[in-house]
Design a protein around this motif. Structure first.
Motif, short mmCIF file in Angstrom:
data_model
loop_
_atom_site.label_atom_id
_atom_site.label_comp_id
_atom_site.label_asym_id
_atom_site.label_seq_id
_atom_site.Cartn_x
_atom_site.Cartn_y
_atom_site.Cartn_z
N VAL A 71 0.81 -1.23 0.00
CA VAL A 71 0.00 0.00 0.00
C VAL A 71 0.84 1.27 0.00
N PRO A 73 2.62 4.32 -0.99
CA PRO A 73 2.61 4.95 -2.31
C PRO A 73 3.94 5.55 -2.74
N MET A 100 -2.86 1.11 8.52
CA MET A 100 -4.18 0.54 8.25
C MET A 100 -4.05 -0.89 7.70
N ALA A 101 -3.00 -1.11 6.91
CA ALA A 101 -2.85 -2.41 6.24
C ALA A 101 -2.26 -3.48 7.16
N PRO A 103 -1.81 -6.13 9.79
CA PRO A 103 -2.71 -6.90 10.65
C PRO A 103 -2.15 -7.11 12.05
N MET A 184 -1.80 -15.45 12.46
CA MET A 184 -2.79 -15.27 11.40
C MET A 184 -2.27 -15.61 9.99
N LEU A 187 -4.11 -14.91 6.50
CA LEU A 187 -4.16 -13.63 5.78
C LEU A 187 -3.19 -13.60 4.59
N GLN B 9 -10.37 1.10 14.49
CA GLN B 9 -9.16 1.93 14.39
C GLN B 9 -9.50 3.41 14.55
N ILE B 11 -7.13 5.67 13.17
CA ILE B 11 -6.05 6.24 12.34
C ILE B 11 -6.66 7.01 11.15
N TRP B 12 -7.49 6.33 10.40
CA TRP B 12 -8.19 6.98 9.28
C TRP B 12 -9.63 7.17 9.72
N ILE B 92 -2.82 4.11 -3.71
CA ILE B 92 -2.73 5.57 -3.46
C ILE B 92 -1.92 6.22 -4.58
N SER B 170 -7.64 -2.68 0.14
CA SER B 170 -6.27 -3.18 0.24
C SER B 170 -5.80 -3.43 1.67
N PHE B 171 -6.71 -3.39 2.64
CA PHE B 171 -6.32 -3.65 4.03
C PHE B 171 -6.84 -5.03 4.45
N PRO B 172 -5.96 -6.05 4.46
CA PRO B 172 -6.43 -7.43 4.54
C PRO B 172 -6.99 -7.86 5.89
N ALA B 173 -6.68 -7.12 6.95
CA ALA B 173 -7.07 -7.60 8.28
C ALA B 173 -8.55 -7.39 8.58
N TRP B 177 -13.74 -4.48 4.86
CA TRP B 177 -13.06 -3.72 3.80
C TRP B 177 -12.46 -4.63 2.72
N MET B 309 -15.59 3.57 7.60
CA MET B 309 -14.27 3.72 8.22
C MET B 309 -14.33 3.35 9.70
N TYR B 314 -10.53 -4.84 13.46
CA TYR B 314 -9.29 -5.62 13.39
C TYR B 314 -9.36 -6.75 14.42
N ALA B 315 -8.80 -7.88 14.05
CA ALA B 315 -8.74 -9.03 14.96
C ALA B 315 -7.28 -9.28 15.29
N TYR B 316 -6.89 -8.95 16.51
CA TYR B 316 -5.49 -9.13 16.91
C TYR B 316 -5.35 -10.39 17.77
#
Lengths: 203, 318
Positions: A71, A73, A100-101, A103, A184, A187, B9, B11-12, B92, B170-173, B177, B309, B314-316
């Motif tokens: 991700v 850029p 954000m990406a 995990p 995980m 993923l 989250q 963050i965003w 992006i 593009s956020f796999p967790a 999304w 958003m 998230y699963a930690y």
């Protein structure tokens, strides 16, 4: 070829947080806002007499297929030939997409304010630019033949560091035996930090 | 490793929802107006409104993101068109280039119309610029290659609208999304909000009676897009109900929230759907219901992104 990996034995981590302190001093992380490259997560598990405290050291998993790299850029996040995922602070614009990406919650931000505070806190600060930050497996130490600061300081030898391309390395053998498992794996990130579970023994 | 922590989250947050909303809205508005001008009938006012709205909305969208960057000077790396060579895998990077080139081609497409519009001739600095020989030459070139320029802008516009969804995907967790429905949902929503925005313009600012056919056409298109959005959202509801704990918790957050249920699904989709449906089938005696429906669709467009958003879980494994 070298392919670095870490194995963390949850059975021997005593939650002393020495790894966090060693890492913070080595890598000058913004501890004043509770941000660390490695962090020992504490959790109480169970009820009444069965309750116990578990320590879970966390850090960047240096994935073989890192979503934070995809991700990014600007190309600030990149991967070395030895598998270490690095961040170039000069190139990072701080969009936080990597955070954000990820995990594994391994990313945190370093702001202009942190740089100012860092200069007062650490005296001389290595970084000049704000950016997203994370563990680098202490790449600068590895290049000198040293182990990562957290591994070297771990009192319970809970952290082991090695080369997965070396069949005789204890880390490789632990991973190959299946005792040490990544987090995980479904993923598809293919992490290079493995954990030896404590739940079967204590749970 | 059997215990999990589930968390959203911070963050965003709202600012990225604004970025996605304005980005999608601006890009789709520009695309629709150019396609209308090329294939329905030439429409100077619509193109000017569309191009300028697109550029302004995307400028606001980009400014919101830029304002939240940690290291502003490093943005130069992503503005470099060669970013495709060293970062072809980053959405992006693609999105920034789509936005940039959409603005460039969009302004070029609108340039001949700007030169013949009295409003721009009255603005001192703009009037001077429009008379520069280079600008006049560019304007002539764009007039001769109108469809090529229009399609270059439209392709970048469509790319921008799709990108807003691909970015979140593009956020796999996060199950909410990371699925192929997100780009589809965000693209449909972007075009729906753009039709609503254009209906607002056509009812409040470009009030020519000759445009009634356009108003009806846009209303019908918006109706189809709102229906599609409802179907996609129903699919999301089913998808998140089982399959992963992350998705299930997102479902609980979304469908247990009155803002999502009443604000977005109710007033952002169902009410405008019904208002537009009556407008298409029987028509309205006044413009007010159409304007109200358009305002509600726009509000819903933001709410969708806002809740999306905040509801990502998230699963930690700790």
């Amino acid at each position: 070829m070298t392919r670095y990996a870490m194995v963390i034995d949850l059975n021997t981590c005593v939650g002393c947080n020495a790894c966090m302190a060693a890492c913070a001093m080595e890598n000058q992380t913004p501890v004043w806002k509770n941000k660390w490259r490695t962090y020992v997560h504490e959790k109480e598990i169970g009820t009444t007499e069965q309750v116990r405290r578990r320590f879970f050291p966390r850090l960047c998993n240096h994935c073989d297929n890192p979503p934070c790299l995809t991700v990014c850029p600007t190309g600030a996040t990149y991967k070395r030939a030895d598998g270490i995922v690095m961040v170039d602070p000069e190139r990072c614009m701080g969009c936080r997409a990597c955070a954000m990406a990820c995990p594994y919650d391994a990313r945190y931000e370093v702001t202009y304010d942190d740089i100012r505070t860092g200069k007062e806190f650490y005296g001389e600060l290595q970084r000049q630019s704000p950016s997203m930050d994370k563990c680098s497996f202490c790449a600068h130490r590895l290049d000198k033949g040293l182990k990562p600061a957290c591994v070297e300081t771990c009192v319970g030898s809970a952290r082991m560091f090695g080369d997965l391309d070396n069949p005789s390395d204890p880390v490789t053998q632990l991973v190959a035996s299946g005792v040490a498992q990544p987090l995980m794996p479904h993923l598809g990130t293919r992490p290079n930090v493995y954990y030896i579970d404590d739940m079967k023994r204590k749970g | 490793m059997d215990t999990m922590t589930y968390t959203t989250q911070n963050i965003w947050t709202w600012w990225i929802a604004l970025y996605l909303f304005f980005g999608g809205l601006g890009a789709a508005t520009l695309t629709i107006t150019f396609l209308t001008d090329m294939y329905c009938r030439p429409h100077r006012k619509l193109v000017l409104w569309g191009a300028l709205s697109g550029v302004v909305l995307l400028a606001i969208s980009s400014a919101v993101l830029f304002g939240h960057l940690l290291h502003h000077a490093a943005v130069i790396y992503v503005l470099n068109p060669l970013v495709f060579i060293f970062k072809p895998d980053s959405w992006i990077a693609w999105g920034t280039q789509f936005i940039l080139w959409m603005m460039v081609w969009g302004m070029l497409y609108a340039l001949p119309y700007m030169r013949e519009t009295p409003f721009f001739q009255r603005i001192p600095l703009v009037r001077g610029m429009l008379q520069w020989p280079l600008v006049a030459w560019l304007s002539d070139c764009c007039m001769k290659r109108r469809r090529i320029v229009g399609w270059l802008a439209a392709i970048n516009g469509i790319g921008t609208a799709v990108y807003t969804g691909l970015l979140i995907q593009s956020f796999p967790a996060v199950a909410l999304w990371h699925n192929p429905g997100v780009p589809l949902l965000f693209t449909v929503s972007a075009f729906s909000t753009a039709f609503a925005y254009l209906l607002l313009l056509l009812n409040l600012f470009i009030t020519d009676e000759n445009d009634d056919d356009l108003r009806h056409r846009y209303e019908r298109m918006d109706l189809i897009l709102i229906s599609t959005e409802l179907v996609i959202l129903f699919s999301f509801f089913n998808y998140t109900l089982s399959g992963s704990e992350s998705g299930y918790r997102s479902a609980q957050l979304l469908w247990g929230d009155w803002g999502w249920l009443i604000g977005f699904i109710g007033f952002g989709l169902l009410v405008p759907f019904l208002l537009e449906l009556k407008g298409v089938i029987k028509g309205w005696g006044s413009r007010l219901p159409t304007v109200a429906a358009a305002v509600l669709v726009l509000m819903g467009g933001y709410l969708l992104r806002h809740y999306f958003m905040y509801a990502g879980v998230y699963a930690y494994p700790w």
